[in-house]
Design an enzyme around this catalytic site. Structure first.
Site, PDB file in Angstrom:
ATOM      1  N   ALA A 128       0.876  -1.190   0.000  1.00  0.00           N
ATOM      2  CA  ALA A 128       0.000   0.000   0.000  1.00  0.00           C
ATOM      3  C   ALA A 128       0.909   1.235   0.000  1.00  0.00           C
ATOM      4  O   ALA A 128       0.807   2.120   0.859  1.00  0.00           O
ATOM      5  CB  ALA A 128      -0.959  -0.017   1.181  1.00  0.00           C
ATOM      6  N   LEU A 129       1.786   1.256  -0.972  1.00  0.00           N
ATOM      7  CA  LEU A 129       2.881   2.226  -0.976  1.00  0.00           C
ATOM      8  C   LEU A 129       2.394   3.651  -1.247  1.00  0.00           C
ATOM      9  O   LEU A 129       1.435   3.871  -1.969  1.00  0.00           O
ATOM     10  CB  LEU A 129       3.912   1.828  -2.038  1.00  0.00           C
ATOM     11  CG  LEU A 129       4.515   0.434  -1.857  1.00  0.00           C
ATOM     12  CD1 LEU A 129       5.521   0.142  -2.961  1.00  0.00           C
ATOM     13  CD2 LEU A 129       5.165   0.266  -0.488  1.00  0.00           C
ATOM     14  N   HIS A 130       3.104   4.601  -0.645  1.00  0.00           N
ATOM     15  CA  HIS A 130       2.788   6.024  -0.827  1.00  0.00           C
ATOM     16  C   HIS A 130       4.110   6.800  -0.878  1.00  0.00           C
ATOM     17  O   HIS A 130       5.192   6.193  -0.816  1.00  0.00           O
ATOM     18  CB  HIS A 130       1.872   6.506   0.306  1.00  0.00           C
ATOM     19  CG  HIS A 130       2.368   6.151   1.677  1.00  0.00           C
ATOM     20  ND1 HIS A 130       3.506   6.712   2.224  1.00  0.00           N
ATOM     21  CD2 HIS A 130       1.918   5.259   2.592  1.00  0.00           C
ATOM     22  CE1 HIS A 130       3.705   6.211   3.436  1.00  0.00           C
ATOM     23  NE2 HIS A 130       2.765   5.306   3.673  1.00  0.00           N
ATOM     24  N   GLY A 182       5.709   8.382   1.224  1.00  0.00           N
ATOM     25  CA  GLY A 182       6.621   8.124   2.344  1.00  0.00           C
ATOM     26  C   GLY A 182       7.582   6.985   1.995  1.00  0.00           C
ATOM     27  O   GLY A 182       8.798   7.091   2.175  1.00  0.00           O
ATOM     28  N   HIS A 183       7.016   5.899   1.456  1.00  0.00           N
ATOM     29  CA  HIS A 183       7.870   4.761   1.057  1.00  0.00           C
ATOM     30  C   HIS A 183       8.821   5.187  -0.063  1.00  0.00           C
ATOM     31  O   HIS A 183       9.989   4.787  -0.086  1.00  0.00           O
ATOM     32  CB  HIS A 183       7.009   3.595   0.552  1.00  0.00           C
ATOM     33  CG  HIS A 183       6.103   3.018   1.588  1.00  0.00           C
ATOM     34  ND1 HIS A 183       4.737   3.161   1.536  1.00  0.00           N
ATOM     35  CD2 HIS A 183       6.369   2.289   2.704  1.00  0.00           C
ATOM     36  CE1 HIS A 183       4.180   2.540   2.580  1.00  0.00           C
ATOM     37  NE2 HIS A 183       5.149   2.011   3.295  1.00  0.00           N
ATOM     38  N   GLN A 199       2.828  -9.214  13.535  1.00  0.00           N
ATOM     39  CA  GLN A 199       2.891  -7.918  14.211  1.00  0.00           C
ATOM     40  C   GLN A 199       1.509  -7.283  14.406  1.00  0.00           C
ATOM     41  O   GLN A 199       1.408  -6.174  14.915  1.00  0.00           O
ATOM     42  CB  GLN A 199       3.823  -6.961  13.475  1.00  0.00           C
ATOM     43  CG  GLN A 199       3.308  -6.429  12.150  1.00  0.00           C
ATOM     44  CD  GLN A 199       4.381  -5.631  11.414  1.00  0.00           C
ATOM     45  OE1 GLN A 199       5.331  -6.186  10.871  1.00  0.00           O
ATOM     46  NE2 GLN A 199       4.242  -4.311  11.422  1.00  0.00           N
ATOM     47  N   ASP A 241       6.905   6.009  12.436  1.00  0.00           N
ATOM     48  CA  ASP A 241       6.907   4.898  13.395  1.00  0.00           C
ATOM     49  C   ASP A 241       8.123   5.065  14.304  1.00  0.00           C
ATOM     50  O   ASP A 241       9.092   4.303  14.246  1.00  0.00           O
ATOM     51  CB  ASP A 241       6.934   3.566  12.641  1.00  0.00           C
ATOM     52  CG  ASP A 241       5.683   3.384  11.815  1.00  0.00           C
ATOM     53  OD1 ASP A 241       4.604   3.302  12.409  1.00  0.00           O
ATOM     54  OD2 ASP A 241       5.778   3.366  10.572  1.00  0.00           O
ATOM     55  N   GLN A 284       9.116   2.243  16.599  1.00  0.00           N
ATOM     56  CA  GLN A 284       9.611   1.117  15.796  1.00  0.00           C
ATOM     57  C   GLN A 284      11.091   1.322  15.449  1.00  0.00           C
ATOM     58  O   GLN A 284      11.882   0.380  15.485  1.00  0.00           O
ATOM     59  CB  GLN A 284       8.783   0.978  14.522  1.00  0.00           C
ATOM     60  CG  GLN A 284       9.345  -0.016  13.521  1.00  0.00           C
ATOM     61  CD  GLN A 284       8.391  -0.325  12.385  1.00  0.00           C
ATOM     62  OE1 GLN A 284       7.485  -1.124  12.545  1.00  0.00           O
ATOM     63  NE2 GLN A 284       8.598   0.280  11.223  1.00  0.00           N
TER      64      GLN A 284
END
Ligand code: PAF
Length: 285
Positions: free
Chosen positions: A30-32, A34-35, A59, A150, A153
């Site tokens: 579900a890339l956007h 940010g990726h 997770q 994140d 994370q």
């Protein structure tokens, strides 16, 4: 760009390419943008990169969240094709490739296990550590790129790398935002239109909270954040904490903040059925 689905296929390609420096961008698809910003950093630093797309079941502490997590593999591949080079690899494994045996590894992250996301999503970081350690073993990257949305994370993964004495360098990359300030997230596409329209309240409130640090006590800032966001119908603050960027220990009074440390205001909000997280750096004047 090369697409592979198996560990042996991936290793075969990498053994042929033998890159002098290998970048790695792990994703759940579900890339956007940010990726894509992580891939752009990897492209700048490394002659070859691997982008993985794998929705890691271990997770997800909530079965519905796993079921509803957006899966958009064809458009992900189309998007990556525009940004990756001839020898960059997209790794799209299935569960058997990642967990030939059930994921049973147990990790412990000290104070990171006792705050914020760890409290609200029990088992989440153990699952992240299971998949990231497995992916690092498979890909063997020199540098791996993670987004700072994140925030916890990133701290967990740095701790994981230290615990396992892995050689990979972790690069933490800035949050990418929509034009109205909402932090980009794969889950944004699940927001109902009316909730999506009002979601920038989170960023606006964090900016105000960061400004308040020099004039208000932390309890007062917490109340302000909760009240302001919860004025919006169907928005509920799960937590808002101001914490340092290493151990992530929340501070309850400004006097606990040290000038040689960095602090972030970290928030999780239930916006309708979707849970959103965000953070902002908080600096004392
Ligand atoms: O940040 C994510 O998308 C995931 O937690 C990660 C690091 C790809 C592990 O599944």
């Amino acid at each position: 760009m090369i697409v592979v689905n198996s560990v042996s296929g991936l290793r075969g390609k990498l053994d042929t390419l033998k890159p002098s420096l290998l970048g790695f961008v792990p994703t759940m698809g579900a890339l956007h943008e940010g990726h894509i910003s992580l891939a752009a950093r990897a492209k700048k630093d490394c002659p070859v990169m691997v982008v993985s797309i794998y929705v890691n079941p271990t997770q997800f502490n909530d079965k519905e969240d796993l079921k509803n997590y957006p899966r958009t593999i064809q458009s992900d591949i189309r998007l990556l094709k525009k940004h990756l080079r001839k020898n960059d690899i997209v790794f799209i494994p299935d569960d058997r490739e990642i967990y030939p045996e059930p994921g049973t590894r147990k990790f412990s992250f000290g104070s990171l296990d006792r705050v914020m996301e760890a409290l609200h999503r029990p088992g989440h970081f153990n699952g992240v550590a299971q998949v990231v350690s497995r992916l690092f073993e498979i890909v063997k990257p020199d540098i791996a790129y993670f987004g700072l949305k994140d925030f916890q994370q990133v701290a967990v993964i740095k701790s994981l790398v230290r615990q396992l004495s892995m050689k990979v360098r972790i690069e933490a990359c800035p949050i990418i935002r929509e034009s109205d300030g909402l932090a980009m997230s794969s889950r944004n596409r699940l927001l109902e239109p009316d909730i999506r329209r009002r979601a920038p309240v989170i960023r606006r409130t964090l900016i105000k909270a960061a400004e308040m640090i020099n004039t208000k006590d932390i309890g007062g800032i917490r109340d302000y954040v909760k009240k302001t966001i919860e004025l919006e119908k169907d928005f509920e603050v799960e937590y808002f904490e101001i914490a340092d960027d290493e151990k992530l220990i929340p501070v309850s009074d400004r006097s606990e903040m040290k000038r040689d440390k960095r602090y972030y205001g970290c928030i999780a909000v239930r916006a309708g059925r979707i849970r959103l997280i965000d953070n902002i750096e908080i600096t004392l004047a």
